[in-house]
Write an enzyme that holds these catalytic residues in place. Structure first.
Site, PDB file in Angstrom:
ATOM      1  N   SER A 171       0.826  -1.212   0.000  1.00 33.05           N
ATOM      2  CA  SER A 171       0.000   0.000   0.000  1.00 33.05           C
ATOM      3  C   SER A 171       0.859   1.260   0.000  1.00 33.05           C
ATOM      4  O   SER A 171       2.028   1.230   0.374  1.00 33.05           O
ATOM      5  CB  SER A 171      -0.891   0.036   1.238  1.00 33.05           C
TER       6      SER A 171
HETATM    7  N1  SAH Z   1       0.666  -5.457   4.300  1.00 30.04           N
HETATM    8  C1  SAH Z   1       1.228  -5.873   3.047  1.00 30.04           C
HETATM    9  C2  SAH Z   1       0.289  -5.599   1.890  1.00 30.04           C
HETATM   10  C3  SAH Z   1       0.047  -6.838   1.102  1.00 30.04           C
HETATM   11  S1  SAH Z   1      -1.293  -6.780  -0.039  1.00 30.04           S
HETATM   12  C4  SAH Z   1       2.612  -5.252   2.835  1.00 30.04           C
HETATM   13  O1  SAH Z   1       3.045  -4.421   3.637  1.00 30.04           O
HETATM   14  O2  SAH Z   1       3.268  -5.638   1.867  1.00 30.04           O
HETATM   15  C5  SAH Z   1      -2.477  -7.795   0.786  1.00 30.04           C
HETATM   16  C6  SAH Z   1      -2.117  -9.221   0.996  1.00 30.04           C
HETATM   17  O3  SAH Z   1      -3.249  -9.866   1.584  1.00 30.04           O
HETATM   18  C7  SAH Z   1      -1.788 -10.023  -0.256  1.00 30.04           C
HETATM   19  O4  SAH Z   1      -0.485 -10.522  -0.147  1.00 30.04           O
HETATM   20  C8  SAH Z   1      -2.816 -11.152  -0.265  1.00 30.04           C
HETATM   21  O5  SAH Z   1      -2.312 -12.385  -0.704  1.00 30.04           O
HETATM   22  C9  SAH Z   1      -3.199 -11.215   1.213  1.00 30.04           C
HETATM   23  N2  SAH Z   1      -4.479 -11.855   1.527  1.00 30.04           N
HETATM   24  C10 SAH Z   1      -5.660 -11.775   0.876  1.00 30.04           C
HETATM   25  N3  SAH Z   1      -6.592 -12.532   1.494  1.00 30.04           N
HETATM   26  C11 SAH Z   1      -5.986 -13.110   2.575  1.00 30.04           C
HETATM   27  C12 SAH Z   1      -6.396 -14.008   3.599  1.00 30.04           C
HETATM   28  N4  SAH Z   1      -7.633 -14.493   3.661  1.00 30.04           N
HETATM   29  N5  SAH Z   1      -5.494 -14.373   4.531  1.00 30.04           N
HETATM   30  C13 SAH Z   1      -4.230 -13.917   4.511  1.00 30.04           C
HETATM   31  N6  SAH Z   1      -3.762 -13.073   3.560  1.00 30.04           N
HETATM   32  C14 SAH Z   1      -4.625 -12.670   2.602  1.00 30.04           C
END
Ligand code: SAH
Length: 207
Positions: free
Chosen positions: A51
């Site tokens: 993000s």
């Molecule tokens: N906080 C992260 C942002 C990653 S984007 C950072 O700092 O890089 C959001 C992430 O949520 C993705 O990697 C996606 O695979 C994950 N995601 C989506 N649904 C999920 C679930 N049910 N459980 C765990 N992760 C999930």
């Protein structure tokens, strides 16, 4: 980047300190390093994104606004659960404002990427988990806060059951997504819908 965050309205000193302490360029591919401190989301592989700094800071500031911390501007949060580890950037920022961070990721490739990225920081208080965050992570409960980096139709009941304050992007009645803040209070569950956001989808199961 931190200066820009202040002009964008981020005021909590704990958040600004944490954002200043974590080097965002360590979490993105070498080809994107020169964009690491811009106010933009960036690809991290497998169709997912890290993000914008502004959104990370805003969500953490909301988390720190939890009723338990009101009037305690220097305190850390207790245990925090992050849904969606991605590259591990936000989990690392969270380690500066919470005593313990549990972060869960459903894509093995990203879970492993985060492990590699975090090795450099040697953070004893960050626990990276591989699994479906939709069902929460009861072993770490109760949590002072839950923060989601992926947006679903609704905030899963499993989070509300174990959470302190929840900050999550959720499907909005006006279409698109909005940030939702949920608190459990003596009067029951309070839910506030805030600004529009644009997160990757929350999905069930692992892959
Ligand atoms: N906080 C992260 C942002 C990653 S984007 C950072 O700092 O890089 C959001 C992430 O949520 C993705 O990697 C996606 O695979 C994950 N995601 C989506 N649904 C999920 C679930 N049910 N459980 C765990 N992760 C999930």
């Amino acid at each position: 980047m931190v200066q820009r965050l202040t002009t964008q309205g981020i005021a909590d000193a704990r958040v600004l300190r944490a954002m200043g302490a974590v080097e965002r360029h360590r979490f993105v591919d070498s080809a994107l390093v020169n964009q690491a401190y811009e106010d933009t989301s960036l690809p991290i592989g497998l169709g997912q994104t890290i993000s914008k700094p502004n959104v990370v800071a805003r969500m953490i500031e909301l988390l720190l606004g939890a009723p338990a911390l009101v009037g305690r501007p220097n305190d850390k949060l207790g245990r925090v659960l992050e849904i969606g580890t991605g590259c591990g950037y936000q989990a690392t920022v969270l380690s500066h404002i919470a005593t313990e961070v549990y972060s869960i990721e459903r894509l093995r490739g990203l879970h492993e990427k985060a492990r590699t990225n975090l090795r450099h920081f040697r953070l004893a208080t960050v626990h990276l988990l591989f699994g479906d965050g939709m069902v929460g992570y009861p072993k770490g409960a109760p949590y002072a806060g839950i923060i989601a980096a992926a947006g679903g139709e609704a905030v899963p009941e499993a989070w509300i059951a174990v959470g302190g304050r929840i900050v999550a992007p959720t499907h909005s009645e006006r279409g698109g997504q909005a940030l939702v803040v949920i608190d459990k209070t003596a009067r029951g569950i309070e839910r506030r819908v805030l600004e529009a956001v644009n997160f990757v989808p929350l999905k069930s199961g692992i892959a």
